[in-house]
Design a protein around this motif. Structure first.
Motif, PDB file in Angstrom:
ATOM      1  N   ASN A 125       0.857  -1.189   0.000  1.00 33.37           N
ATOM      2  CA  ASN A 125       0.000   0.000   0.000  1.00 33.37           C
ATOM      3  C   ASN A 125       0.888   1.233   0.000  1.00 33.37           C
ATOM      4  O   ASN A 125       1.793   1.346   0.831  1.00 33.37           O
ATOM      5  CB  ASN A 125      -0.896   0.034   1.247  1.00 33.37           C
ATOM      6  N   GLY A 126       0.632   2.142  -0.909  1.00 35.16           N
ATOM      7  CA  GLY A 126       1.438   3.351  -0.952  1.00 35.16           C
ATOM      8  C   GLY A 126       1.230   4.107  -2.246  1.00 35.16           C
ATOM      9  O   GLY A 126       0.511   3.667  -3.131  1.00 35.16           O
ATOM     10  N   TYR A 127       1.870   5.262  -2.347  1.00 33.49           N
ATOM     11  CA  TYR A 127       1.739   6.107  -3.521  1.00 33.49           C
ATOM     12  C   TYR A 127       3.070   6.827  -3.728  1.00 33.49           C
ATOM     13  O   TYR A 127       3.842   7.069  -2.789  1.00 33.49           O
ATOM     14  CB  TYR A 127       0.610   7.135  -3.325  1.00 33.49           C
ATOM     15  N   ILE A 128       3.348   7.180  -4.971  1.00 30.76           N
ATOM     16  CA  ILE A 128       4.622   7.818  -5.311  1.00 30.76           C
ATOM     17  C   ILE A 128       4.533   9.318  -5.053  1.00 30.76           C
ATOM     18  O   ILE A 128       3.588   9.982  -5.497  1.00 30.76           O
ATOM     19  CB  ILE A 128       4.978   7.541  -6.791  1.00 30.76           C
ATOM     20  N   GLU A 135       2.781   3.074   8.309  1.00 27.08           N
ATOM     21  CA  GLU A 135       3.812   2.850   9.339  1.00 27.08           C
ATOM     22  C   GLU A 135       4.102   1.355   9.492  1.00 27.08           C
ATOM     23  O   GLU A 135       3.184   0.523   9.479  1.00 27.08           O
ATOM     24  CB  GLU A 135       3.340   3.431  10.668  1.00 27.08           C
ATOM     25  N   ASP A 136       5.405   1.046   9.609  1.00 26.38           N
ATOM     26  CA  ASP A 136       5.880  -0.344   9.733  1.00 26.38           C
ATOM     27  C   ASP A 136       5.496  -1.211   8.529  1.00 26.38           C
ATOM     28  O   ASP A 136       5.323  -2.426   8.648  1.00 26.38           O
ATOM     29  CB  ASP A 136       5.350  -0.993  11.028  1.00 26.38           C
ATOM     30  N   ALA A 137       5.365  -0.577   7.368  1.00 32.30           N
ATOM     31  CA  ALA A 137       5.048  -1.332   6.147  1.00 32.30           C
ATOM     32  C   ALA A 137       6.247  -2.182   5.734  1.00 32.30           C
ATOM     33  O   ALA A 137       7.402  -1.812   5.955  1.00 32.30           O
ATOM     34  CB  ALA A 137       4.684  -0.369   5.016  1.00 32.30           C
ATOM     35  N   ALA A 138       5.948  -3.323   5.130  1.00 36.47           N
ATOM     36  CA  ALA A 138       7.008  -4.217   4.644  1.00 36.47           C
ATOM     37  C   ALA A 138       7.423  -3.799   3.242  1.00 36.47           C
ATOM     38  O   ALA A 138       6.577  -3.519   2.399  1.00 36.47           O
ATOM     39  CB  ALA A 138       6.508  -5.658   4.636  1.00 36.47           C
ATOM     40  N   ALA A 139       8.735  -3.761   3.012  1.00 37.49           N
ATOM     41  CA  ALA A 139       9.259  -3.593   1.654  1.00 37.49           C
ATOM     42  C   ALA A 139       9.386  -5.000   1.068  1.00 37.49           C
ATOM     43  O   ALA A 139       9.800  -5.934   1.760  1.00 37.49           O
ATOM     44  CB  ALA A 139      10.607  -2.898   1.676  1.00 37.49           C
ATOM     45  N   ARG A 140       9.045  -5.144  -0.215  1.00 37.63           N
ATOM     46  CA  ARG A 140       9.042  -6.478  -0.803  1.00 37.63           C
ATOM     47  C   ARG A 140       9.759  -6.483  -2.152  1.00 37.63           C
ATOM     48  O   ARG A 140       9.771  -5.476  -2.866  1.00 37.63           O
ATOM     49  CB  ARG A 140       7.608  -6.974  -0.973  1.00 37.63           C
ATOM     50  N   ALA A 141      10.342  -7.620  -2.472  1.00 39.28           N
ATOM     51  CA  ALA A 141      11.038  -7.770  -3.746  1.00 39.28           C
ATOM     52  C   ALA A 141      10.020  -7.731  -4.882  1.00 39.28           C
ATOM     53  O   ALA A 141       8.966  -8.357  -4.790  1.00 39.28           O
ATOM     54  CB  ALA A 141      11.807  -9.085  -3.779  1.00 39.28           C
ATOM     55  N   VAL A 142      10.330  -7.008  -5.949  1.00 40.14           N
ATOM     56  CA  VAL A 142       9.389  -6.899  -7.068  1.00 40.14           C
ATOM     57  C   VAL A 142       9.543  -8.045  -8.060  1.00 40.14           C
ATOM     58  O   VAL A 142       8.709  -8.221  -8.939  1.00 40.14           O
ATOM     59  CB  VAL A 142       9.543  -5.542  -7.799  1.00 40.14           C
ATOM     60  N   ILE A 187      11.682  -3.648   6.680  1.00 41.73           N
ATOM     61  CA  ILE A 187      10.615  -2.748   7.145  1.00 41.73           C
ATOM     62  C   ILE A 187      10.998  -1.308   6.808  1.00 41.73           C
ATOM     63  O   ILE A 187      12.132  -0.883   7.044  1.00 41.73           O
ATOM     64  CB  ILE A 187      10.376  -2.893   8.657  1.00 41.73           C
ATOM     65  N   VAL A 188      10.038  -0.563   6.278  1.00 41.91           N
ATOM     66  CA  VAL A 188      10.273   0.819   5.835  1.00 41.91           C
ATOM     67  C   VAL A 188      10.462   1.732   7.051  1.00 41.91           C
ATOM     68  O   VAL A 188       9.720   1.644   8.038  1.00 41.91           O
ATOM     69  CB  VAL A 188       9.094   1.321   4.978  1.00 41.91           C
ATOM     70  N   ALA A 189      11.453   2.630   6.964  1.00 39.69           N
ATOM     71  CA  ALA A 189      11.759   3.571   8.054  1.00 39.69           C
ATOM     72  C   ALA A 189      10.976   4.876   7.882  1.00 39.69           C
ATOM     73  O   ALA A 189      10.470   5.179   6.786  1.00 39.69           O
ATOM     74  CB  ALA A 189      13.259   3.862   8.069  1.00 39.69           C
ATOM     75  N   MET A 190      10.895   5.634   8.963  1.00 36.82           N
ATOM     76  CA  MET A 190      10.227   6.936   8.930  1.00 36.82           C
ATOM     77  C   MET A 190      11.213   7.976   8.399  1.00 36.82           C
ATOM     78  O   MET A 190      12.417   7.901   8.629  1.00 36.82           O
ATOM     79  CB  MET A 190       9.769   7.334  10.334  1.00 36.82           C
ATOM     80  N   ASN A 191      10.665   8.977   7.716  1.00 35.74           N
ATOM     81  CA  ASN A 191      11.470  10.089   7.223  1.00 35.74           C
ATOM     82  C   ASN A 191      10.652  11.361   7.420  1.00 35.74           C
ATOM     83  O   ASN A 191       9.634  11.546   6.766  1.00 35.74           O
ATOM     84  CB  ASN A 191      11.816   9.887   5.744  1.00 35.74           C
ATOM     85  N   GLU A 192      11.095  12.217   8.346  1.00 32.98           N
ATOM     86  CA  GLU A 192      10.359  13.436   8.694  1.00 32.98           C
ATOM     87  C   GLU A 192       8.933  13.110   9.139  1.00 32.98           C
ATOM     88  O   GLU A 192       7.965  13.787   8.775  1.00 32.98           O
ATOM     89  CB  GLU A 192      10.337  14.406   7.512  1.00 32.98           C
ATOM     90  N   GLY A 193       8.805  12.043   9.911  1.00 31.75           N
ATOM     91  CA  GLY A 193       7.505  11.673  10.467  1.00 31.75           C
ATOM     92  C   GLY A 193       6.631  10.847   9.556  1.00 31.75           C
ATOM     93  O   GLY A 193       5.499  10.509   9.913  1.00 31.75           O
ATOM     94  N   VAL A 194       7.127  10.499   8.354  1.00 29.68           N
ATOM     95  CA  VAL A 194       6.326   9.736   7.384  1.00 29.68           C
ATOM     96  C   VAL A 194       7.120   8.519   6.912  1.00 29.68           C
ATOM     97  O   VAL A 194       8.318   8.643   6.637  1.00 29.68           O
ATOM     98  CB  VAL A 194       5.970  10.622   6.161  1.00 29.68           C
ATOM     99  N   PRO A 195       6.493   7.342   6.824  1.00 22.71           N
ATOM    100  CA  PRO A 195       7.204   6.165   6.295  1.00 22.71           C
ATOM    101  C   PRO A 195       7.453   6.321   4.783  1.00 22.71           C
ATOM    102  O   PRO A 195       6.498   6.452   4.016  1.00 22.71           O
ATOM    103  CB  PRO A 195       6.268   4.995   6.594  1.00 22.71           C
TER     104      PRO A 195
END
Length: 420
Positions: free
Chosen positions: A306-309, A334-341, A391-399
């Protein structure tokens, strides 16, 4: 021939209806996906606006929300066009059925009047006995029988047509109701879009007050991105050099073996250096993996579920700062999993600035995932499509997750490789 032509036309109409139905379902799915992305963008925007300091992530989230809202309105417009087409089509069907029903009723009324005039059994007998010979009398008997059967069939046909007409009216009413609902939804989305644009104006006004701080943040972000790009380049160049060395060593061994066995040396082009593509596709396995990766261009899954560019590939300019993005940036949950494409082999897992970078080799291609707070794979591991790698990290309060696709050491536009 007429029957054959009619059957062909019916099959074409049914096929066209199937395509339209599929198109409507696709639009519905796209609209639902956009709504999920809008809600996620709103959630991330709420996180960033809770702080007093304006951030680049906040501006990116706001821009993304406006863009997604505009895309959703465009999808609703397409749905309305589809509904209008269906309404016109179904209105035509209702009109045709009404005309057909009217003609059938007139014809049936004439048959009833004829039957009333000739209902007397004596008249029927006289009609038969008035025949000039036995053959004609037999035909007249069959005619009377068939006339009765035809009346029954016509009555059943009228009832069937009336039922079809009623069903088509129900469908038309449903289409009109759907259009009304879509128009209301369109108005709601336009109102929300205006609200988003007002929020953007407020943010831009706030930007002038925090211009100095904002420029510092942009500069800092650019420095971080440059450091990440250097690290990625070093890692990929190292993999290419290792592949080149391996290919040259295998050529040397093959040549020595041929010499020892008094056989011709393997065919090579003397003095011609091998390209990165040659060395990365040197083995049959690597060549097959590269071809499989290329075959899936445009249909690879996103690196987050789940996400958007928010940051696109290519040259960009933010305020007075400009640069080039070798990939895309996703904002996610938050705490979203990064996955291999795509399936491949992990070639790099390296820490940088308190975060991790993971690089996966797919033959000649590499996919890069950065801004991970933790990783669940190690160097040399084989991964499958959609397998969690961290797991995706936060950057300026946003994953946020950075993602790149490279062919050898040449960056590609990920948006042309990923499925929407």
């Amino acid at each position: 021939m007429k029957l054959k032509t009619i059957l062909i036309l019916i099959s074409l109409i049914l096929g066209f209806a199937g395509v339209k139905a599929q198109s409507s379902k696709e639009l519905m799915r796209k609209k639902e996906a956009l709504q999920r992305e809008i809600e996620l963008a709103r959630k991330n925007l709420d996180k960033t606006t809770s702080g007093k300091k304006l951030t680049l992530s906040q501006i990116n989230a706001l821009k993304a929300q406006i863009r997604l809202r505009q895309e959703k309105i465009a999808v609703i417009n397409s749905e309305i066009k589809n509904i209008d087409s269906k309404i016109n089509e179904n209105t035509g069907k209702v009109r045709d059925l009404q005309l057909r029903l009217s003609d059938l009723k007139k014809e049936y009324a004439g048959m009833i009047r004829f039957a009333q005039r000739n209902k007397n059994a004596y008249d029927k007998m006289m009609f038969v006995f008035a025949a000039k010979d036995f053959n004609q009398a037999y035909k007249r008997i069959k005619y009377l029988q068939q006339f009765g059967q035809y009346r029954k069939k016509q009555a059943a046909y009228i009832q069937g047509t009336q039922k079809d007409l009623n069903n088509q009216i129900v469908v038309l009413d449903k289409d009109l109701k759907n259009k009304s609902n879509l128009l209301k939804e369109q108005e709601t989305e336009k109102g929300k879009l205006d609200k988003n644009k007002n929020e953007q104006s407020v943010v831009l006004n706030q930007l002038t007050k925090q211009e100095k701080q904002y420029k510092q943040d942009i500069t800092k972000r650019k420095q971080q991105q440059d450091a990440i790009s250097r690290q990625i380049k070093i890692a990929i160049d190292r993999e290419i050099a290792a592949a080149r060395k391996k290919a040259e060593e295998e050529e040397r061994i093959a040549a020595a073996k041929a010499k020892a066995e008094n056989k011709p040396a393997p065919a090579t082009t003397p003095g011609k250096p091998k390209t990165n593509s040659d060395v990365l596709r040197a083995t049959p396995e690597a060549a097959r993996l590269s071809e499989a990766f290329e075959a899936n261009k445009g249909s690879l899954p996103a690196p987050v579920a789940n996400g958007y560019i928010t940051a696109h590939y290519g040259a960009y300019k933010v305020d007075q700062a400009s640069g080039k993005n070798d990939g895309v940036t996703y904002q996610t949950s938050e705490d979203a999993a990064a996955r291999a494409v795509f399936k491949g082999k992990v070639t790099t897992v390296t820490p940088l600035q308190g975060r991790y970078i993971v690089i996966i080799s797919h033959g000649e291609y590499f996919t890069v995932y950065y801004n991970l707070k933790s990783v669940s794979v190690s160097k040399g591991a084989e991964v499958s499509t959609k397998q969690t790698i961290g797991i995706v990290a936060m950057n300026e309060g946003v994953p946020e997750l950075g993602f790149q696709i490279q062919r050898g050491s040449v960056p590609q536009n990920p948006e042309s490789w990923l499925a929407r």
